[in-house]
Design a protein around this motif. Structure first.
Motif: not given
Length: 412
Positions: A238, A268, A273
């Motif tokens: 991520t 997201r 996130y």
């Protein structure tokens, strides 16, 4: 007086809570051309982390041949199990009342799957052959020699447990490219990659998910190049909204295909996130004092334009400095406290009373392809070639089977 503690490894965090390393020797390889004739078989060191004492083996759908002490012993489907016991300096094979001990053992598997079970791993299935070798009074390696495409098929699912086909195809091309890079750059004798986060996660054949094989087959032979050269396809779980430049995370020259990109918050959807963690200032300072013989009283953080941490400087009462690179500090904290305490280098670090508060985004180094971002783009209707060109600037997908003279240069 300034002390620098920069690591000798490029430590990349890839899918999920996993790390990956490249040694400097790999990046300074004297011959920078890969002979593609050497890439049909990938040699993977398996079970290094699990380090099982006993392995149970079953011939799932084709005979297995055990070779040891100049003997060949066949295990057919339906014959029951064979057991490998790992002693201090030898491996012992037991099956059907037979017991044989040796420093070396090979399991030849020409057609089917090796079903392997241990308490540490539960059931796994492997294609290709296995090699076990003891050296210097200790087990040195268990190697799975497997075809390139079978290896890529496993890595897709081991790294990216998603359903979006174009995300899986993106992972296939990235993993295949990285595998070729590693075959050439590996500094390890006898094998190319490890089966965990130090390289790419590889759990053998994932028989419950045929879509992984579908993604590999649909992209078979496809690799990423920049200026007709094989590239280093880094990736992480991520990115936290923006990827980083390779020079922001590791030493070395700028790689033009690893430019920072705003991924439009496609990642997201990742559970990583945003994150926060709090440390006692005393715990951090005491650790540094014990580990580095340096007594900090304060610190200062420097940030790259992308928002990722560049350096963290600790000061003692004489105003001397102890400086860590951002990624280096993250890895040191994660190794010595709790794994994934600092999930990325995209964080702020602030004093709040007697505590140090970390507030960050993303999981991993954030350079190259963002896996959760690829999932987001696939959900938005992007195909895998668009996803790859987005994360790897100026690159081109080519079929390795069509490369002239079956040799390719590497990009640095």
């Amino acid at each position: 007086m300034t002390q620098h503690f920069f690591t000798l490894f490029l430590l990349l965090l890839i899918g999920h809570p996993f790390f990956y390393t490249f040694s400097e020797s790999k990046l300074n390889h004297s011959e920078n051309y890969l002979d593609l004739a050497e890439t049909d078989t990938v040699r993977v060191l398996i079970l290094e982390k699990e380090n099982p004492n006993v392995i149970r083996i079953n011939a799932k759908d084709a005979p297995l041949i055990f070779q040891m002490n100049e003997r060949e012993i066949t295990l057919k489907p339906g014959d029951g199990f064979a057991f490998l016991f790992f002693g201090p300096d030898k491996v012992r094979l037991k099956m059907r009342g037979l017991s044989v001990e040796s420093e070396k053992l090979s399991v030849i598997n020409e057609e089917g799957l090796i079903q392997l079970f241990s308490q540490e791993t539960s059931n796994r299935h492997y294609r290709g052959n296995l090699e076990v070798e003891f050296r210097n009074q200790a087990v040195s390696k268990i190697i799975n020699a497997v075809s390139l495409e079978d290896y890529v098929t496993s890595v897709i699912g081991s790294e990216m447990n998603f359903r979006e086909m174009d995300a899986l195809k993106s992972q296939a091309v990235v993993s295949r490219t990285y595998t070729l890079w590693s075959i050439h750059k590996s500094a390890w004798p006898g094998f190319h990659l490890k089966d965990h986060e130090q390289n790419q996660v590889y759990k053998g054949e994932l028989i419950s998910r045929p879509d992984y094989a579908e993604a590999a087959k649909a992209t078979a032979g496809e690799i990423l190049t920049w200026s007709n050269k094989l590239i280093l396809t880094t990736y992480s779980s991520t990115c936290g909204g923006t990827t980083g430049n390779n020079t922001e995370i590791w030493d070395g020259s700028n790689l033009p295909y690893l430019n920072p990109v705003d991924d439009r918050q496609m990642c997201r959807i990742s559970p990583h996130y945003e994150w926060e963690t709090v440390f006692s200032k005393k715990d951090i300072f005491d650790f540094i004092k014990t580990r580095y013989a340096f007594t900090p009283v304060d610190f200062e953080i420097q940030i790259h334009p992308s928002g990722r941490v560049s350096t963290i400087s600790f000061y003692d009462r004489f105003n001397k400095e102890l400086i860590f690179g951002g990624n280096e500090f993250r890895l040191i904290i994660n190794r010595n406290f709790e794994e994934m305490t600092l999930k990325s280098t995209l964080f702020s670090m602030n004093k709040t009373g007697n505590d140090i508060h970390f507030s960050g985004k993303g999981l991993g180094h954030g350079v190259g392809m963002c896996q959760w971002g690829a999932k987001g783009f696939a959900n938005a209707g992007w195909n895998y070639s668009d996803i790859l060109s987005f994360y790897f600037s100026g690159t081109k997908i080519v079929d390795l089977n069509n490369i002239e003279e079956q040799k390719i240069a590497l990009s640095n």
